[in-house]
Design a protein around this motif. Structure first.
Motif, PDB file in Angstrom:
ATOM      1  N   LYS A  73      31.714  34.244  34.060  1.00 50.50           N
ATOM      2  CA  LYS A  73      31.619  33.049  33.097  1.00 50.50           C
ATOM      3  C   LYS A  73      32.607  32.301  32.628  1.00 50.50           C
ATOM      4  N   LEU A  74      33.977  32.799  32.902  1.00 51.75           N
ATOM      5  CA  LEU A  74      34.708  31.947  32.314  1.00 51.75           C
ATOM      6  C   LEU A  74      35.277  31.026  33.549  1.00 51.75           C
ATOM      7  N   VAL A  75      35.169  31.877  34.509  1.00 54.63           N
ATOM      8  CA  VAL A  75      35.364  31.428  35.660  1.00 54.63           C
ATOM      9  C   VAL A  75      34.119  30.072  36.265  1.00 54.63           C
ATOM     10  N   ALA A  76      32.770  30.543  36.010  1.00 53.58           N
ATOM     11  CA  ALA A  76      31.943  29.452  35.978  1.00 53.58           C
ATOM     12  C   ALA A  76      32.526  28.167  35.165  1.00 53.58           C
ATOM     13  N   THR A  77      33.653  28.289  34.142  1.00 55.66           N
ATOM     14  CA  THR A  77      33.301  27.367  32.817  1.00 55.66           C
ATOM     15  C   THR A  77      35.132  26.512  33.341  1.00 55.66           C
ATOM     16  N   GLY A  78      36.043  27.463  33.758  1.00 57.81           N
ATOM     17  CA  GLY A  78      36.878  26.596  35.133  1.00 57.81           C
ATOM     18  C   GLY A  78      37.855  27.093  33.641  1.00 57.81           C
ATOM     19  N   GLN A  79      37.516  28.220  33.020  1.00 54.98           N
ATOM     20  CA  GLN A  79      38.789  28.662  32.228  1.00 54.98           C
ATOM     21  C   GLN A  79      39.139  30.190  32.262  1.00 54.98           C
ATOM     22  N   MET A  80      39.163  30.250  33.944  1.00 56.53           N
ATOM     23  CA  MET A  80      39.873  31.460  34.580  1.00 56.53           C
ATOM     24  C   MET A  80      39.681  31.197  36.176  1.00 56.53           C
ATOM     25  N   THR A  81      40.804  31.057  37.070  1.00 58.46           N
ATOM     26  CA  THR A  81      40.458  31.254  38.283  1.00 58.46           C
ATOM     27  C   THR A  81      39.689  32.831  38.864  1.00 58.46           C
ATOM     28  N   PRO A  82      38.780  32.227  39.924  1.00 59.88           N
ATOM     29  CA  PRO A  82      38.227  33.320  40.283  1.00 59.88           C
ATOM     30  C   PRO A  82      39.327  34.631  40.647  1.00 59.88           C
ATOM     31  N   ALA A  83      40.740  34.509  41.488  1.00 60.71           N
ATOM     32  CA  ALA A  83      41.946  35.309  41.814  1.00 60.71           C
ATOM     33  C   ALA A  83      42.296  36.026  40.633  1.00 60.71           C
ATOM     34  N   ALA A  84      42.233  35.277  38.988  1.00 61.12           N
ATOM     35  CA  ALA A  84      42.678  35.900  38.363  1.00 61.12           C
ATOM     36  C   ALA A  84      41.843  36.706  37.854  1.00 61.12           C
ATOM     37  N   ALA A  85      40.605  36.137  37.339  1.00 63.84           N
ATOM     38  CA  ALA A  85      39.622  37.036  37.150  1.00 63.84           C
ATOM     39  C   ALA A  85      39.230  39.083  37.904  1.00 63.84           C
ATOM     40  N   LYS A  86      39.379  37.909  39.447  1.00 67.40           N
ATOM     41  CA  LYS A  86      39.191  39.316  40.065  1.00 67.40           C
ATOM     42  C   LYS A  86      40.149  40.563  40.345  1.00 67.40           C
ATOM     43  N   HIS A  87      41.978  39.915  40.028  1.00 64.32           N
ATOM     44  CA  HIS A  87      42.927  40.437  39.831  1.00 64.32           C
ATOM     45  C   HIS A  87      42.567  42.142  38.539  1.00 64.32           C
ATOM     46  N   ARG A  88      42.334  40.885  37.278  1.00 64.30           N
ATOM     47  CA  ARG A  88      42.735  41.465  35.653  1.00 64.30           C
ATOM     48  C   ARG A  88      41.073  43.072  35.733  1.00 64.30           C
ATOM     49  N   ILE A  89      39.891  42.436  36.868  1.00 63.93           N
ATOM     50  CA  ILE A  89      39.205  43.608  36.680  1.00 63.93           C
ATOM     51  C   ILE A  89      39.719  44.615  37.580  1.00 63.93           C
ATOM     52  N   PHE A  90      39.949  44.340  38.435  1.00 70.13           N
ATOM     53  CA  PHE A  90      40.942  45.133  38.935  1.00 70.13           C
ATOM     54  C   PHE A  90      41.559  46.109  38.027  1.00 70.13           C
ATOM     55  N   VAL A  91      42.597  45.805  37.628  1.00 68.01           N
ATOM     56  CA  VAL A  91      43.067  46.563  36.767  1.00 68.01           C
ATOM     57  C   VAL A  91      42.981  46.970  35.958  1.00 68.01           C
ATOM     58  N   MET A  92      41.945  46.529  35.425  1.00 71.59           N
ATOM     59  CA  MET A  92      40.939  47.573  34.178  1.00 71.59           C
ATOM     60  C   MET A  92      40.359  48.569  34.707  1.00 71.59           C
TER      61      MET A  92
END
Length: 151
Positions: A32-51
């Protein structure tokens, strides 16, 4: 700064559940954050991987399981950064709800988790942490018990 209280009394298997919930929250919320432009797809992917890697470390240490090799590639600094951001987010929520005991407990859990992640060297960090976490926690608890008994 003193060590977080939840590092002094042994291993906390509930950290595995907490990390898994946090990883699930990110997997559900970040699109949802990616879709609304609040987060880049790369940042979302990275942070999900880390968690997911943090959750894997704690689950494997809790259940004495072999870790997922792909997740063991995570760098310690990424885990420390992700947990620091989680702590800051919880502190921001606490400023709006200062009497929220659950948020206070969450902050203490996150501080302890971050402390444990900082205790392991960068080289082979995730695998080393997964294998040694339980042992180190038991050693710290035994030392604390000896100190209490000597006092």
């Amino acid at each position: 700064m003193t060590d977080p209280v939840l590092t002094l009394d042994g291993f906390h298997p509930e950290f595995a559940d907490l990390a898994e919930r946090m990883a699930g929250d990110r997997m559900r919320g970040y699109p949802k954050l990616v879709a609304t432009g609040q987060m880049t797809p790369a940042a979302a992917k990275h942070r999900i991987f880390v968690m997911n890697a943090i959750a894997e470390i704690w689950r494997c240490a809790t259940d004495i399981l072999p870790p997922n090799k792909a997740l063991m590639a995570v760098h310690r600094d990424y885990c420390l950064e992700e947990l620091a951001e989680a702590i800051e987010g919880a502190k921001q929520r606490l400023r709006r709800r200062p009497d929220d005991a659950a948020l206070l407990a969450l902050i203490e859990q996150l501080r302890a988790m971050r402390w444990w992640h900082g205790e392991y060297p960068v080289l082979a960090y995730a695998l080393n942490m997964t294998c040694m976490l339980r042992h180190d926690a038991i050693q710290r608890a035994a030392q604390a018990e000896r100190e209490r008994n000597a006092a």
